[in-house]
Design a protein around this motif. Structure first.
Motif, mmCIF file in Angstrom:
data_model
loop_
_atom_site.group_PDB
_atom_site.id
_atom_site.type_symbol
_atom_site.label_atom_id
_atom_site.label_comp_id
_atom_site.label_asym_id
_atom_site.label_seq_id
_atom_site.Cartn_x
_atom_site.Cartn_y
_atom_site.Cartn_z
ATOM 1 N N SER A 18 0.956 -1.263 -0.032
ATOM 2 C CA SER A 18 -0.016 0.012 0.151
ATOM 3 C C SER A 18 1.010 1.141 -0.048
ATOM 4 O O SER A 18 1.951 1.311 0.914
ATOM 5 C CB SER A 18 -1.049 0.019 1.383
ATOM 6 O OG SER A 18 -1.544 -1.101 1.640
ATOM 7 N N GLY A 19 0.722 2.088 -0.791
ATOM 8 C CA GLY A 19 1.573 3.175 -0.957
ATOM 9 C C GLY A 19 0.961 4.827 -1.075
ATOM 10 O O GLY A 19 -0.055 4.772 -1.516
ATOM 11 N N ARG A 20 1.676 5.587 -0.496
ATOM 12 C CA ARG A 20 1.323 6.895 -0.616
ATOM 13 C C ARG A 20 2.291 7.731 -1.286
ATOM 14 O O ARG A 20 3.391 7.714 -0.669
ATOM 15 C CB ARG A 20 0.908 7.559 0.647
ATOM 16 C CG ARG A 20 0.261 6.474 1.679
ATOM 17 C CD ARG A 20 -1.105 6.374 1.520
ATOM 18 N NE ARG A 20 -1.600 5.230 2.459
ATOM 19 C CZ ARG A 20 -2.803 4.605 2.421
ATOM 20 N NH1 ARG A 20 -3.522 4.836 1.679
ATOM 21 N NH2 ARG A 20 -3.038 3.679 3.134
ATOM 22 N N ASP A 33 -0.808 14.121 -6.592
ATOM 23 C CA ASP A 33 -1.052 13.782 -5.211
ATOM 24 C C ASP A 33 -1.691 12.307 -5.185
ATOM 25 O O ASP A 33 -2.776 12.217 -5.670
ATOM 26 C CB ASP A 33 -2.194 14.563 -4.913
ATOM 27 C CG ASP A 33 -2.938 14.344 -3.305
ATOM 28 O OD1 ASP A 33 -2.757 13.396 -2.961
ATOM 29 O OD2 ASP A 33 -3.772 15.266 -3.039
ATOM 30 N N ALA A 34 -1.021 11.395 -4.653
ATOM 31 C CA ALA A 34 -1.658 10.153 -4.501
ATOM 32 C C ALA A 34 -1.747 9.539 -3.157
ATOM 33 O O ALA A 34 -0.781 8.960 -2.729
ATOM 34 C CB ALA A 34 -0.842 8.983 -5.501
ATOM 35 N N VAL A 40 1.497 9.000 7.804
ATOM 36 C CA VAL A 40 2.453 7.827 7.620
ATOM 37 C C VAL A 40 3.678 7.821 8.722
ATOM 38 O O VAL A 40 3.846 8.928 9.429
ATOM 39 C CB VAL A 40 3.344 8.137 6.076
ATOM 40 C CG1 VAL A 40 2.423 7.784 5.160
ATOM 41 C CG2 VAL A 40 4.061 9.386 6.097
ATOM 42 N N VAL A 41 4.108 6.671 8.923
ATOM 43 C CA VAL A 41 5.332 6.330 9.934
ATOM 44 C C VAL A 41 6.306 6.827 9.046
ATOM 45 O O VAL A 41 6.779 6.350 7.991
ATOM 46 C CB VAL A 41 5.274 5.035 10.375
ATOM 47 C CG1 VAL A 41 6.447 4.553 10.932
ATOM 48 C CG2 VAL A 41 4.179 4.642 11.118
ATOM 49 N N VAL A 257 10.021 14.210 -4.353
ATOM 50 C CA VAL A 257 9.115 13.118 -4.079
ATOM 51 C C VAL A 257 9.072 12.546 -2.737
ATOM 52 O O VAL A 257 10.199 12.439 -2.271
ATOM 53 C CB VAL A 257 9.406 12.050 -5.405
ATOM 54 C CG1 VAL A 257 8.494 11.179 -5.554
ATOM 55 C CG2 VAL A 257 9.659 13.043 -6.807
ATOM 56 N N ALA A 258 8.143 12.245 -2.247
ATOM 57 C CA ALA A 258 7.852 11.375 -1.193
ATOM 58 C C ALA A 258 7.014 9.993 -1.216
ATOM 59 O O ALA A 258 5.785 10.310 -1.778
ATOM 60 C CB ALA A 258 7.183 12.286 0.092
ATOM 61 N N VAL A 259 7.619 9.006 -0.915
ATOM 62 C CA VAL A 259 7.031 7.812 -1.183
ATOM 63 C C VAL A 259 7.095 6.777 0.084
ATOM 64 O O VAL A 259 8.123 6.792 0.745
ATOM 65 C CB VAL A 259 7.462 6.859 -2.422
ATOM 66 C CG1 VAL A 259 6.532 5.643 -2.564
ATOM 67 C CG2 VAL A 259 7.582 7.809 -3.396
ATOM 68 N N PHE A 260 5.716 6.444 0.463
ATOM 69 C CA PHE A 260 5.949 5.735 1.800
ATOM 70 C C PHE A 260 4.897 4.595 1.667
ATOM 71 O O PHE A 260 3.964 4.753 1.183
ATOM 72 C CB PHE A 260 5.062 6.700 2.970
ATOM 73 C CG PHE A 260 5.866 7.768 3.406
ATOM 74 C CD1 PHE A 260 6.842 7.746 4.370
ATOM 75 C CD2 PHE A 260 5.895 9.046 2.613
ATOM 76 C CE1 PHE A 260 7.710 8.860 5.147
ATOM 77 C CE2 PHE A 260 6.462 10.139 3.073
ATOM 78 C CZ PHE A 260 7.346 9.984 4.185
#
Lengths: 292, 322
Positions: A18-20, A33-34, A40-41, A257-260
């Motif tokens: 699961s990604g944001r 924006d996704a 998020v942690v 870019v930030a991906v969690f």
């Protein structure tokens, strides 16, 4: 935009996570924006906040980056890289500790800096930049790992394969661990790249360290181009794989870019879950670059 | 004094060991939190925390009360959840989901056990895949379900994890069919029939990874879900498939008498299930379903408790260390 979001979601699903994601053109402000505002942690991504706080304090004259610190082996935070993995006494400057913390996510170096600055300085730095949803609650990375050990129980790391154990880890709950949102993290990176987080001189130092990060398997994997510069900071905990960074193209285009992500599979080694961070970042950056 | 509210403060300070962080967690300011703790200490006649200027430590007396406080708060949460169900007009109805591949016998046992413990609650059963269950938890259309791991468990509470060990379905004439237990490596040369990857990508990859680890890299991977179709492929396409014992065909006459089921040596593969519900929404009915499902599966579907742990070598890029 919707097509981009759909492709990003499909990439995350395909990789079993699961990604944001939030991506923003640093100069125009155009964004993808996704799940950008999902709590998020952060895990070791929070070392970026610590890095910025350190340079803000230096800029304010509260400390000298060449100041020497002692790191005796007896009281060192554990970890697989850097000082945390070394056996003998070390003495080094604050800025070299910052290098180890950033380049190889050294937990001992991070805890040295946290002890020198204090948690309030880190939260003060992010608050001043308007990151209202970003907060560090663990006074050290050692204490963050201690909550995992405590919640995992006597079976230790091997218990982390049990979904029921994972479900009760405080470290994985944004309400009870170091936290942020993808949007807050791109805002922080944008401030660093626009020299709005601290002085230009300190901005250069922060950007240099983020560019020295050694890991090739996440965001960098999405940009297999020798003429494209990738700088970033990863963060990992059981099932958690994150990276925030800036991608710079030779035509001057630069994108934060930030991906969690959270993986369904609790396995520690999941190459596809690491790589999808780069895949998703690339889809977002390609979409931003295609905008007129 | 509102005991529940004060105990929540007690628990937060005990877990965070810091008044500021506990106050933030509770969404309140620090001074009223300190006042509540003092009030609770007066009311109970017991000192709960030692405070110094730098840190808070729980006292021995506080530690002794902590477990009771946790239990009391869990009961209070369950009561609130039941009240909400009544308020929302859903009194006496529990929306529960089971996965499609569960044996009829197991479903009957779950229903019987649930009715016995909660005769007043009507069970509305849905047949849903894990992905569908997770989506309905998010949209609040489902109260409880039986999920298959691995899946995204963020925001969920889970019941005990149960293992359904997988064996292999193979043509009766295959050399490996002569073995009592089949090592994965003995399947070399056969294709594999597996559920479509899109159904559960993480589990699909995990199965193939375990096969590779065990020395079996299937020449081809064919998609198949329905029992009849899977067996058709096993007979016609030089392939094998994995199946839990409770879905295995009897070695007897029938349309698929040429197919045998054998356990895998060392039990390397298993479906792992647990009952799941959204965090904070577990009430007595949810608890009764969790209990009924776990017990029924244990008895009917050849479930076992979790497998022994394998060695774990964290690599440096893992970043954490325990």
């Amino acid at each position: 935009m919707n097509d981009t979001r759909r492709r990003i979601a499909a990439a995350f699903t395909e990789a079993g996570v699961s990604g944001r994601l939030h991506a923003v053109d640093i100069d125009s402000g155009t964004e993808i924006d996704a799940g950008a505002d999902h709590p998020v942690v952060t895990a070791s991504v929070h070392k970026l906040c610590l890095l910025v706080a350190l340079h803000q304090q230096a800029a304010a004259g509260l400390l000298d980056l060449t100041e020497q610190v002692e790191c005796p082996p007896a009281d060192r935070s554990a970890g697989p890289t850097g000082l945390a993995a070394m056996l003998d006494p070390v003495r080094m400057s604050l800025r070299d500790a910052a290098y180890l913390m950033t380049a190889v996510s050294d937990n001992a170096a991070a805890d040295l800096l946290l002890a020198r600055l204090g948690l309030d300085a880190v939260n003060g730095a992010t608050a001043r930049l308007g990151l209202t949803r970003t907060r560090a609650v663990h006074p050290s990375f050692r204490s963050l790992f201690a909550t995992i050990r405590k919640d995992a129980g006597p079976a230790g790391a091997s218990a982390l394969a049990d979904p029921r154990v994972l479900a009760r880890l405080r470290a994985l709950d944004p309400a009870r661990s170091n936290r942020s949102t993808p949007r807050d993290m791109t805002r922080l990176l944008t401030a660093v790249w626009r020299d709005e987080a601290c002085t230009p001189e300190h901005g250069v130092a922060i950007r240099r360290l983020l560019g020295l990060q050694v890991w090739p398997h996440r965001m960098a994997a999405g940009f297999p181009f020798d003429d494209v510069h990738v700088a970033g900071k990863t963060g990992s905990l059981p099932t958690v794989r994150n990276e925030v960074g800036v991608i710079e193209y030779p035509d001057g285009g630069r994108y934060a870019v930030a991906v969690f992500t959270r993986a369904a599979n609790p396995a520690a080694t999941l190459p596809a879950a690491d790589a999808v961070i780069g895949t998703a970042a690339r889809i977002a950056v390609d979409a931003l670059r295609a905008r007129p | 004094m509102d005991l529940i509210r004060h105990l929540r403060c007690f628990l937060a300070v005990a877990e965070e060991r810091h008044f500021g962080r506990a106050a933030e967690l509770l969404g309140m300011a620090q001074p009223p939190l300190s006042q509540r703790i003092q009030r609770l200490e007066r009311e109970l006649g017991v000192r709960l925390f030692e405070r110094t200027s730098r840190q808070v430590t729980i006292t021995a007396a506080g530690t002794m009360l902590l477990e009771d406080a946790r239990l009391l708060l869990a009961r209070a949460d369950a009561l609130t959840a039941t009240a909400r169900r009544i308020r929302e007009g859903e009194s006496g109805l529990l929306r529960a989901a089971l996965p499609p591949d569960l044996a009829a016998e197991a479903i009957a046992a779950i229903l019987a056990a649930f009715r016995q413990h909660r005769p007043g609650v009507e069970l509305e059963l849905h047949e849903l895949s894990t992905t569908e269950q997770l989506a309905r938890f998010t949209s609040r259309e489902l109260d409880v379900g039986l999920v298959r791991h691995p899946c995204d468990i963020a925001g969920l509470e889970l019941g005990p994890v149960l293992l359904r060990e997988l064996g292999v379905l193979l043509p009766g004439g295959a050399p490996a069919a002569a073995l009592d237990e089949v090592p994965l490596a003995a399947l070399t040369g056969y294709g594999l029939v597996l559920f479509p990857r899109a159904e559960a990508p993480a589990l699909h990859d995990d199965v193939l990874n375990t096969c590779a680890r065990g020395g079996y890299t299937p020449a081809t991977v064919r998609q198949g879900s329905g029992t009849g179709f899977v067996r058709g492929l096993v007979l016609s396409a030089n392939a094998v498939a994995f199946a839990p014992r409770d879905t295995a065909p009897d070695d007897a006459a029938g349309p698929h008498a040429d197919i045998v089921w054998r356990p895998l040596a060392g039990a390397p593969l298993a479906w792992r299930h647990s009952v799941a519900w959204p965090r904070g929404r577990g009430d007595a009915a949810v608890g009764a379903f969790a209990e009924a499902a776990s017990r029924a599966l244990w008895n009917t579907a050849a479930m076992t408790a979790d497998a022994p742990a394998r060695p774990l070598h964290l690599r440096p890029a893992a970043e954490y260390w325990l």
